[in-house]
Each structure stands twice: as C-alpha cells, then as structure tokens.
Design an enzyme around this catalytic site. Structure first.
Site, short mmCIF file in Angstrom:
data_model
loop_
_atom_site.label_atom_id
_atom_site.label_comp_id
_atom_site.label_asym_id
_atom_site.label_seq_id
_atom_site.Cartn_x
_atom_site.Cartn_y
_atom_site.Cartn_z
N SER A 1 -5.45 5.80 9.67
CA SER A 1 -4.05 5.95 9.31
C SER A 1 -3.95 6.25 7.83
CB SER A 1 -3.29 4.67 9.63
OG SER A 1 -3.69 3.67 8.71
N LYS A 2 -2.72 6.39 7.37
CA LYS A 2 -2.49 6.78 5.98
C LYS A 2 -3.18 5.84 5.00
CE LYS A 2 1.62 9.51 6.27
NZ LYS A 2 2.94 9.31 6.77
N ARG A 3 -3.28 4.56 5.41
CA ARG A 3 -3.87 3.67 4.41
C ARG A 3 -5.37 3.92 4.21
NH1 ARG A 3 -6.01 -0.74 7.01
NH2 ARG A 3 -5.57 -0.33 9.19
N GLY B 1 -6.38 6.84 3.50
CA GLY B 1 -6.44 8.04 2.66
C GLY B 1 -5.69 9.18 3.32
#
Ligand code: GLU
Length: 482
Positions: free
Chosen positions: A252-254, A256
C-alpha cells in the site's frame, strides 16, 4: 483455441503496481501464444470512476509498452469497450435471466435489508439476503411498483451445491452455494454490478483466459453461476497472488510509491519495471534476473506463476533499474535524463546541440551511480554549478606537493589546443611523468580541486566535460588556498 485475454481496469485511480502486473501477465500470455490482448474499461462504479483515471491508466500501459490489439481507443469487433457504453447489453441478458427463472426483481429497501442483516447476526447466522423477493406474487409486485419502489435484479443462487473453480495457479478451489446468497446483478438505476458485467463482457468478447488478481477469486463462483445459467462456456481462470510490502502486509501507499506514474516520474525505465513486475509472482525457472521484454515474451507461462504472495523489494527494483541505466544506449538514457537536467536549470528548455553533447558526457560519466534517473541532478551538479571546497577537501589540498601538482596541471591545460577524452588521458599521463610522484599524490588533489570530492567519475572524463576555462578557474581557486 486462439487465446484472447483482457485487462479490465476500473478507472478509479492511477494504474498501480498490482494492476500493471495483471496487465503484463495478460499481455505476455497473449504475446507468447500468438493471442489477442484486449483492454476494456470497467467504469460501472459511477461515483469513483473518472476519465482522468482512465487516461492515466492507458498512458501508463502505453509507457510500459503494453500495447493492446483490441479495445478502448482502438476499437475492434466486440466494442464498445467501456462498460457504461454497453448498458443495453447487460439489460438484455438480465431480462433473459429473469425470463428463464435464474434471476428476479427484488424490491427490498436498504432499511429492510439492514434489519434482516441485524436479525441474522443476532441469531448467530452469517448475514446473506434471505431471498424474500424470490417468491413475490403478481399482486405483491404490483403493490411494490405502485408504492414507487425501484427494483434491483438478483441472481437466484442454488440453495445447496458446490461450485468448483479450476484455477491454473491455485488448482481446484471449491465454494459452497449456501454461503453466497442471492446477489445483485443489476442495480435499481440500470447499472450492472461488476460480477454480472464482467461475465457478459468476457463472454461477448470471446475471452479464453481470465488472468487477474487473487482478490477476485471469491467473486469467481458467482460468475460461474451466471455463465452456467446463460449456458456459456466458462473461461480458464488464473488468479495471481497478492503483492506484499517488505513487512509482508498488503502493498500500500505506506510502503512507498504505488502508481506506475510515480515510478516513471522518479526515473525508472519501462523495460526495468517490466522485468521487475514479471518476476513478481512468476519465475523463469533459472537463476538469471535480467530479461528483456522479448525474452519474457518467449519464456512466460501461467504454469510458472506462483501461488504464494510476491514481496515487493524496492532494492531489487533499484538494482535492476541501475542495470538498465548502465547498459542501455547512451543517447536513449541521455534523452531520458534531459527533463531532470532542464528542471535543475542545467540545460535550457530548448537545448542546444552543445548542451546535449555536454549532457551526454555527463550521463556517460555518472550513470553508474544511478538507481533511477532523477538522481542524475545530484551527480551532475559538479559539472554545472560552482563546487564547494569543504574541510575534508581542504585537508587533501594541504599536502606539500599539491601546489606544484596544480600549477603544473594549470600550465599544461593552458598550453592545450583541442580537449577531448583522449587528450585528457594524455594530459594526466604527462602530468605524472613531469612530476615524478606516484599517481595518488597527483590524482587525489587534482580530483578534489576540480570537483570538491574524493571520489566520482574518471578524471579524464571530468577534465573533458569541464573544458579548458572551467579547469583553469577551478585550479586557480584551489591554488588560492594551498
Ligand atoms: N475491474 C476489475 C478490477 O479492476 C477487473 C476484475 C477482473 O479482471 O475481472 O479489479
């Protein structure tokens, strides 16, 4: 059988790593088997879909080189290729299912459904639609219509039985009908649900293999029920595993950057990303890791797609990208670096031939240090901006031989006519010969005087790129402090 596969993104955001991998596997499978690769837009989620996302997805696919043979923008025999432009087709098949007793109108309101769910939960049952509207009489229906309720269409799921998904990647996966519950195929606004539209489209488009993300495996029994009811042949399924972040939770976005566009902007090469994505869940059965797109087209097979989740390893992507940066044609890499050099103000917007020539030399000299192209600016800075001589640099320049070294070099540079890499090499050779010291005593202070740094590209490259005037300026500046 002629292979026909599709990538069917929902345009609710930019193309993600996971979507790109699904597209790639479909594309490789089509190319390997001489088949057709189709791109279709699944935009039935009206609120979340946008043309902007569609644009981003299509641009990213093109940038990756995943060209399609049929579909959105280019057309074909099975169009239109955007679901909201196919609504009448879904309507026709929903009516057919109703007529043949496989589906029915359901007039239940949200509130009634919510109450039913609560009731089931209270009794410790798994919530699912009770099938209340399956058995409405003509009279009930008229009553409902009169009260202004707008119906949805539900598919009648058999009360019992087992649906078996034969999946190339996951083997036989069985689902019990009992747990499914009559699901909606058409919403009250006449828009089909994903599970229905996907079946109608895959059938009408002659799709032979459905290769998609694992998260759709649980939708597949519903889709098979629809195929069976319409007496359509079920395609071959291949559900590819999730992509996990390094901490083994879903990517996911966390973790990167997740969109292809972000990787493109940072300066990853499409061929490196394709190579990397291909190895996310597929293995060629040999140790090698570098595969050109042409090789992948030859080697790819669904049988070698792994059941276990793939872990996204950014270090590996950086390594692969660095490999492609180092080994691709220099003019190509220079062309790709120009936007970054322009943005930094090192090259003017309308680059002159001289600027491009210098940029090419800078790229040649520094590309071995890059994991992605946007890093070029930090390595190129010394060729375009004044350098700083920090304490460490000054320490090296304080050696007793340094003054003589720099003065001798300055003299030799002033005497030079034409300067290029060859003359630069000769110049350095001459310099050590004239001075008679070991190389280190000569080259380290020269490097520091010219770049402010203890390591970096080859000295002859630096000398060639900086050119006569800049060399003399930097030598003078260093001589001031020695
Ligand atoms: N529109 C679906 C998605 O983007 C496609 C699923 C499928 O390939 O069947 O997830």
């Amino acid at each position: 059988m002629t292979v026909r596969v599709r990538f069917a993104p929902s345009p609710t955001g930019p193309l993600h790593i996971g979507g790109a991998r699904s597209a790639l596997f479909n594309w490789l499978f089509a190319r390997k088997n001489g088949g057709t690769f189709i791109v279709r837009i699944e935009d039935t989620d009206l609120e979340r879909s946008s043309r902007e996302s569609e644009r981003n997805i299509l641009d990213s696919l093109k940038w990756l080189g995943l060209n399609w043979d049929e579909g959105i923008e280019i057309g074909g025999n099975c169009g239109p290729y955007r679901q909201t432009e196919r609504l009448s087709m879904y309507c026709d098949y929903a009516n057919k299912l109703i007529e043949e007793g496989f589906a029915y109108y359901c007039y239940c309101t949200e509130k009634e459904l919510e109450e039913e769910r609560k009731e089931q939960l209270k009794k410790g049952q798994m919530p699912k639609y009770s099938g209340r509207c399956r058995y409405l009489s003509e009279e009930d229906i008229n009553e409902m219509k009169k009260s202004g309720r707008k119906p949805v269409v539900r598919f009648k799921v058999p009360d019992e039985g087992i649906i078996c998904v034969n999946d190339i990647v996951r083997g036989k996966v069985e689902f019990e009908c009992e747990g499914i519950g009559d699901f909606i195929i058409m919403k009250s606004d006449g828009i089909p649900t994903y599970n229905f539209a996907v079946v109608v489209d895959d059938h009408l488009m002659g799709i032979t293999h459905v290769i998609r993300a694992e998260e759709h495996l649980s939708n597949t029994p519903r889709q098979i029920l629809i195929y069976d009811a319409l007496k359509w042949e079920v395609p071959v399924f291949a559900h590819i595993s999730l992509i996990l972040g390094p901490d083994r939770s879903k990517m996911s976005k966390r973790h990167g950057a997740t969109s292809i566009e972000q990787y493109r902007q940072k300066g990853y090469l499409p061929e490196a990303l394709v190579n990397f994505l291909a190895l996310l869940g597929w293995s060629p059965g040999k140790e090698e890791e570098i595969f050109s797109t042409d090789e992948l087209k030859q080697l790819f097979s669904l049988e070698r797609v792994s059941k276990s989740p793939a872990v996204f390893d950014i270090e590996k992507l950086n390594w692969l990208n660095g490999y492609y940066i180092r080994n691709s044609d220099i003019d190509y890499i220079t062309e790709l670096c120009l936007p970054y050099l322009k943005k930094a103000g090192y090259v003017s917007d309308k680059a002159t031939a001289g600027e491009i020539e210098k940029a090419r030399k800078v790229v040649e000299a520094t590309r071995e240090y890059l994991s992605y192209l946007s890093e070029i600016t930090e390595h190129a800075a010394m060729f375009y901006e004044d350098i700083e001589l920090n304490e460490k640099a000054k320490e090296i320049l304080s050696g007793e031989q340094v003054k003589q070294v720099l003065n001798t070099l300055k003299e030799k540079v002033s005497e030079l006519g034409h300067l290029d890499e060859e003359t630069a090499k000769k110049l350095l050779k001459d310099l050590t010969k004239t001075l008679g010291f070991g190389g280190k005593k000569v080259f380290m202070p020269v490097r520091v005087a010219l770049t402010g740094q203890k390591s970096g590209p080859e000295l002859y490259q630096i000398i060639d790129i900086l050119g006569k005037d800049c060399l003399i300026k930097r030598l003078d500046r260093a001589l001031e402090i020695v």
